[in-house]
Design an enzyme around this catalytic site. Structure first.
Site, PDB file in Angstrom:
ATOM      1  N   SER A  17      41.599  33.616 152.857  1.00 41.61           N
ATOM      2  CA  SER A  17      40.621  34.680 152.653  1.00 41.61           C
ATOM      3  C   SER A  17      40.704  35.617 153.854  1.00 41.61           C
ATOM      4  CB  SER A  17      39.226  34.063 152.518  1.00 41.61           C
ATOM      5  OG  SER A  17      38.270  35.081 152.311  1.00 41.61           O
ATOM      6  N   HIS A  49      38.716  30.493 155.563  1.00 43.75           N
ATOM      7  CA  HIS A  49      37.743  31.573 155.373  1.00 43.75           C
ATOM      8  C   HIS A  49      38.169  32.871 156.080  1.00 43.75           C
ATOM      9  CE1 HIS A  49      33.205  32.042 154.386  1.00 43.75           C
ATOM     10  NE2 HIS A  49      33.800  33.206 154.331  1.00 43.75           N
ATOM     11  N   ASP A  96      31.678  29.654 143.911  1.00 44.29           N
ATOM     12  CA  ASP A  96      32.365  30.029 145.145  1.00 44.29           C
ATOM     13  C   ASP A  96      31.463  29.770 146.351  1.00 44.29           C
ATOM     14  OD1 ASP A  96      34.751  31.591 146.388  1.00 44.29           O
ATOM     15  OD2 ASP A  96      32.953  32.454 147.296  1.00 44.29           O
ATOM     16  N   LYS A 148      35.362  26.772 151.430  1.00 46.72           N
ATOM     17  CA  LYS A 148      36.149  27.399 152.499  1.00 46.72           C
ATOM     18  C   LYS A 148      35.984  26.669 153.824  1.00 46.72           C
ATOM     19  CE  LYS A 148      35.043  31.720 150.165  1.00 46.72           C
ATOM     20  NZ  LYS A 148      33.631  31.719 149.796  1.00 46.72           N
ATOM     21  N   SER A 206      24.064  36.590 142.362  1.00 45.34           N
ATOM     22  CA  SER A 206      22.719  37.109 142.138  1.00 45.34           C
ATOM     23  C   SER A 206      21.706  35.970 142.155  1.00 45.34           C
ATOM     24  CB  SER A 206      22.623  37.851 140.807  1.00 45.34           C
ATOM     25  OG  SER A 206      21.311  38.381 140.684  1.00 45.34           O
ATOM     26  N   ASN A 207      20.553  36.267 142.753  1.00 46.02           N
ATOM     27  CA  ASN A 207      19.440  35.316 142.706  1.00 46.02           C
ATOM     28  C   ASN A 207      18.567  35.571 141.486  1.00 46.02           C
ATOM     29  OD1 ASN A 207      19.685  33.618 145.070  1.00 46.02           O
ATOM     30  ND2 ASN A 207      19.270  35.441 146.308  1.00 46.02           N
ATOM     31  N   TYR A 217      27.663  29.038 154.179  1.00 45.09           N
ATOM     32  CA  TYR A 217      26.623  29.564 153.275  1.00 45.09           C
ATOM     33  C   TYR A 217      25.361  28.687 153.333  1.00 45.09           C
ATOM     34  CZ  TYR A 217      30.409  32.425 151.323  1.00 45.09           C
ATOM     35  OH  TYR A 217      31.455  33.289 151.160  1.00 45.09           O
ATOM     36  N   PRO A 237      28.312  48.180 149.399  1.00 47.46           N
ATOM     37  CA  PRO A 237      27.365  48.022 150.511  1.00 47.46           C
ATOM     38  C   PRO A 237      26.151  47.129 150.238  1.00 47.46           C
ATOM     39  CG  PRO A 237      28.018  50.303 150.312  1.00 47.46           C
ATOM     40  CD  PRO A 237      28.604  49.589 149.132  1.00 47.46           C
TER      41      PRO A 237
HETATM   42  N1  LIG Z   1      35.486  35.220 151.673  1.00 49.06           N
HETATM   43  C1  LIG Z   1      34.560  35.926 152.280  1.00 49.06           C
HETATM   44  O1  LIG Z   1      34.622  36.188 153.498  1.00 49.06           O
HETATM   45  C2  LIG Z   1      33.413  36.441 151.517  1.00 49.06           C
HETATM   46  C3  LIG Z   1      33.131  35.926 150.276  1.00 49.06           C
HETATM   47  N2  LIG Z   1      32.078  36.386 149.549  1.00 49.06           N
HETATM   48  C4  LIG Z   1      31.835  35.752 148.239  1.00 49.06           C
HETATM   49  O2  LIG Z   1      31.638  36.760 147.267  1.00 49.06           O
HETATM   50  C5  LIG Z   1      30.359  36.608 146.661  1.00 49.06           C
HETATM   51  C6  LIG Z   1      29.802  37.955 146.251  1.00 49.06           C
HETATM   52  O3  LIG Z   1      29.794  38.887 147.310  1.00 49.06           O
HETATM   53  P1  LIG Z   1      28.452  39.415 147.976  1.00 49.06           P
HETATM   54  O4  LIG Z   1      28.835  40.414 148.995  1.00 49.06           O
HETATM   55  O5  LIG Z   1      27.615  38.279 148.340  1.00 49.06           O
HETATM   56  O6  LIG Z   1      27.609  40.046 146.844  1.00 49.06           O
HETATM   57  P2  LIG Z   1      27.820  40.945 145.561  1.00 49.06           P
HETATM   58  O7  LIG Z   1      28.601  42.192 145.887  1.00 49.06           O
HETATM   59  O8  LIG Z   1      28.272  40.095 144.450  1.00 49.06           O
HETATM   60  O9  LIG Z   1      26.296  41.310 145.316  1.00 49.06           O
HETATM   61  C7  LIG Z   1      25.547  42.013 146.272  1.00 49.06           C
HETATM   62  C8  LIG Z   1      24.114  42.107 145.827  1.00 49.06           C
HETATM   63  O10 LIG Z   1      24.057  42.758 144.568  1.00 49.06           O
HETATM   64  C9  LIG Z   1      22.923  42.297 143.849  1.00 49.06           C
HETATM   65  N3  LIG Z   1      23.310  42.215 142.425  1.00 49.06           N
HETATM   66  C10 LIG Z   1      23.995  41.224 141.810  1.00 49.06           C
HETATM   67  N4  LIG Z   1      24.150  41.500 140.506  1.00 49.06           N
HETATM   68  C11 LIG Z   1      23.552  42.689 140.284  1.00 49.06           C
HETATM   69  C12 LIG Z   1      23.374  43.491 139.143  1.00 49.06           C
HETATM   70  N5  LIG Z   1      23.855  43.121 137.969  1.00 49.06           N
HETATM   71  N6  LIG Z   1      22.694  44.669 139.282  1.00 49.06           N
HETATM   72  C13 LIG Z   1      22.213  45.041 140.490  1.00 49.06           C
HETATM   73  N7  LIG Z   1      22.348  44.327 141.604  1.00 49.06           N
HETATM   74  C14 LIG Z   1      23.022  43.149 141.514  1.00 49.06           C
HETATM   75  C15 LIG Z   1      22.605  40.933 144.379  1.00 49.06           C
HETATM   76  O11 LIG Z   1      21.219  40.851 144.683  1.00 49.06           O
HETATM   77  P3  LIG Z   1      20.249  39.906 143.811  1.00 49.06           P
HETATM   78  O12 LIG Z   1      20.532  38.526 144.231  1.00 49.06           O
HETATM   79  O13 LIG Z   1      18.892  40.377 144.170  1.00 49.06           O
HETATM   80  O14 LIG Z   1      20.583  40.174 142.354  1.00 49.06           O
HETATM   81  C16 LIG Z   1      23.471  40.761 145.618  1.00 49.06           C
HETATM   82  O15 LIG Z   1      22.770  40.406 146.770  1.00 49.06           O
HETATM   83  C17 LIG Z   1      29.552  35.853 147.731  1.00 49.06           C
HETATM   84  O16 LIG Z   1      28.412  35.234 147.189  1.00 49.06           O
HETATM   85  C18 LIG Z   1      30.582  34.881 148.250  1.00 49.06           C
HETATM   86  O17 LIG Z   1      30.714  33.790 147.371  1.00 49.06           O
HETATM   87  C19 LIG Z   1      31.299  37.427 149.992  1.00 49.06           C
HETATM   88  C20 LIG Z   1      31.532  37.987 151.210  1.00 49.06           C
HETATM   89  C21 LIG Z   1      32.608  37.531 152.085  1.00 49.06           C
HETATM   90  O1  LIG Z   2      31.594  34.825 153.385  1.00 42.40           O
HETATM   91  C1  LIG Z   2      30.752  35.357 154.111  1.00 42.40           C
HETATM   92  C2  LIG Z   2      30.210  36.660 153.903  1.00 42.40           C
HETATM   93  O2  LIG Z   2      30.413  37.453 155.044  1.00 42.40           O
HETATM   94  C3  LIG Z   2      29.807  36.945 156.205  1.00 42.40           C
HETATM   95  C4  LIG Z   2      29.997  37.909 157.341  1.00 42.40           C
HETATM   96  O3  LIG Z   2      31.331  37.983 157.717  1.00 42.40           O
HETATM   97  C5  LIG Z   2      30.408  35.612 156.511  1.00 42.40           C
HETATM   98  O4  LIG Z   2      29.774  35.075 157.609  1.00 42.40           O
HETATM   99  C6  LIG Z   2      30.249  34.738 155.322  1.00 42.40           C
HETATM  100  O5  LIG Z   2      30.939  33.567 155.519  1.00 42.40           O
END
Ligand SMILES: NC(=O)C1=CN([C@@H]2O[C@H](COP(=O)(O)OP(=O)(O)OC[C@H]3O[C@@H](n4cnc5c(N)ncnc54)[C@H](OP(=O)(O)O)[C@@H]3O)[C@@H](O)[C@H]2O)C=CC1
Ligand SMILES: O=C1CO[C@H](CO)[C@@H](O)[C@@H]1O
Length: 324
Positions: A169, A115, A48, A82, A273-274, A53, A222
């Site tokens: 989205s 997006h 995704d 997106k 996750s990284n 990004y 969060p």
């Molecule tokens: N359409 C939109 O506007 C949006 C889309 N997205 C999409 O959704 C994806 C996921 O959402 P996002 O908010 O980024 O992150 P997540 O809710 O998936 O994860 C948040 C944090 O949790 C940590 N994490 C992951 N796995 C674990 C685990 N098993 N145990 C403990 N901690 C964990 C990660 O840190 P670490 O890397 O250190 O593990 C990560 O930074 C994004 O990468 C993106 O592709 C996100 C936001 C907005």
């Molecule tokens: O998907 C995403 C996660 O949230 C961010 C804040 O709105 C966006 O900028 C990004 O594109």
């Protein structure tokens, strides 16, 4: 509900979309290609991404390396990207989608989403790519582009074979219905923020009635917003007694419980996750069941807390801001 299926059939094309995908927001650029390669090796079949990004080229490198090494075939991986908010005008959509495909080094997206249903002033990509919310002056400039104008070109991407499926989205209620009234090609997927603090029951029901598959983002609540300084004071879901208690009872991690809660509601998830071990464990959420009362208890955490709200975007901080 058959929530142990590892893929969901999209209505229009019948194409299978993996239930669990790998999210690319904040996947570190220097290691992104390797992370994506390892994610595919570990079994992920959905990536995704998005223009803003900033790691499309590296994600594409990881994908192409995995294809070259015989780990996956292109047609086995569901690539989502997106359209960023600064490219909503009729003449921009196709050009930027092609640029993104070029960065990925692929011929088509399996899914291309608008997006946000928010149009922002264009900043020339050569000056500013990856794009972001803020213009060169650090302010957010909205412009008037009706969503219909953008959607009509999204449909052309399907006609031209550049996207197999299109969707939306961060789009809610009435606006979602509006698009479905004029769409020649219906949105197949809606990607929105959903976690136990923001359960979005009505929207999920609405999407189901419209035949739209829902992907939940930010499943851990969060967490990622804390890193950005915008947690709005909510306690981390991963360490909440309710969640850790269920996790130890069902012998899973708190993260797996949160993902499973979403999956059991019929949603697709895209955890990021990284960390390789976390990345691997996040994939293992389609082969166990949470008792219905646990799903209900987790859902009762809902407080309508939206973390990703454009109205919280503070141009001065350049990050998500907390408005108490
Ligand atoms: N359409 C939109 O506007 C949006 C889309 N997205 C999409 O959704 C994806 C996921 O959402 P996002 O908010 O980024 O992150 P997540 O809710 O998936 O994860 C948040 C944090 O949790 C940590 N994490 C992951 N796995 C674990 C685990 N098993 N145990 C403990 N901690 C964990 C990660 O840190 P670490 O890397 O250190 O593990 C990560 O930074 C994004 O990468 C993106 O592709 C996100 C936001 C907005
Ligand atoms: O998907 C995403 C996660 O949230 C961010 C804040 O709105 C966006 O900028 C990004 O594109």
């Amino acid at each position: 509900m058959t929530t142990n299926a590892t893929a969901i059939a999209l209505k229009r094309t019948g194409q299978l979309m993996p239930r669990v995908g790998f999210g690319l927001w904040k996947v570190d650029r220097p290691t992104c290609a390797t992370t994506v390669y390892n994610a595919l090796k570990a079994g992920y079949r959905l990536l995704d991404g998005a223009g803003d990004y900033g790691n499309e080229k590296e994600a594409g490198e990881g994908l192409r390396r995995a294809i070259a090494d015989g780990i996956v075939k292109r047609e086995e991986v569901f690539v989502t990207s997106k359209l960023w908010n600064t490219y909503h005008e009729r003449h921009q959509v196709k050009t930027i989608a092609k640029k993104q495909l070029e960065l990925w080094g692929i011929e088509y997206f399996d899914l291309y989403l608008i997006h946000f249903p928010i149009s922002l002033e264009y900043v020339k990509p050569e000056d500013k790519y990856p794009p972001e919310w803020w213009g060169l002056d650090g302010k957010i400039h909205t412009i008037n582009v009706p969503l219909r104008e953008t959607w009509e070109v999204m449909e052309e991407l399907v006609d031209d074979g550049l996207a197999k499926n299109i969707g939306l989205s961060n789009t809610q209620g009435s606006l979602l219905i509006d698009v479905t009234r004029y769409a020649r090609i219906q949105p197949q997927v809606l990607q929105v923020e959903i976690h136990p603090y923001l359960t979005q029951e009505a929207l999920v029901k609405q999407a189901e009635l419209l035949g739209i598959v829902v992907t939940a983002y930010s499943s851990f609540g969060p967490q990622s917003y804390v890193e950005l300084g915008g947690d709005k004071g909510a306690a981390g879901l991963l360490s909440l007694d309710l969640v850790t208690g269920i996790a130890s009872r069902v012998n899973k991690t708190p993260a797996q419980v949160l993902l499973r809660w979403a999956v059991q509601r019929g949603l697709a998830v895209i955890p990021k996750s990284n960390n390789h071990d976390r990345l691997v464990s996040n994939l293992q959420v389609t082969s166990f069941e949470l008792p219905a009362e646990d799903v209900k208890a987790i859902s009762s955490l809902n407080i309508g807390l939206r973390l990703n709200d454009p109205f919280d975007l503070d141009p001065n901080q350049g990050t998500l801001a907390i408005f108490a």
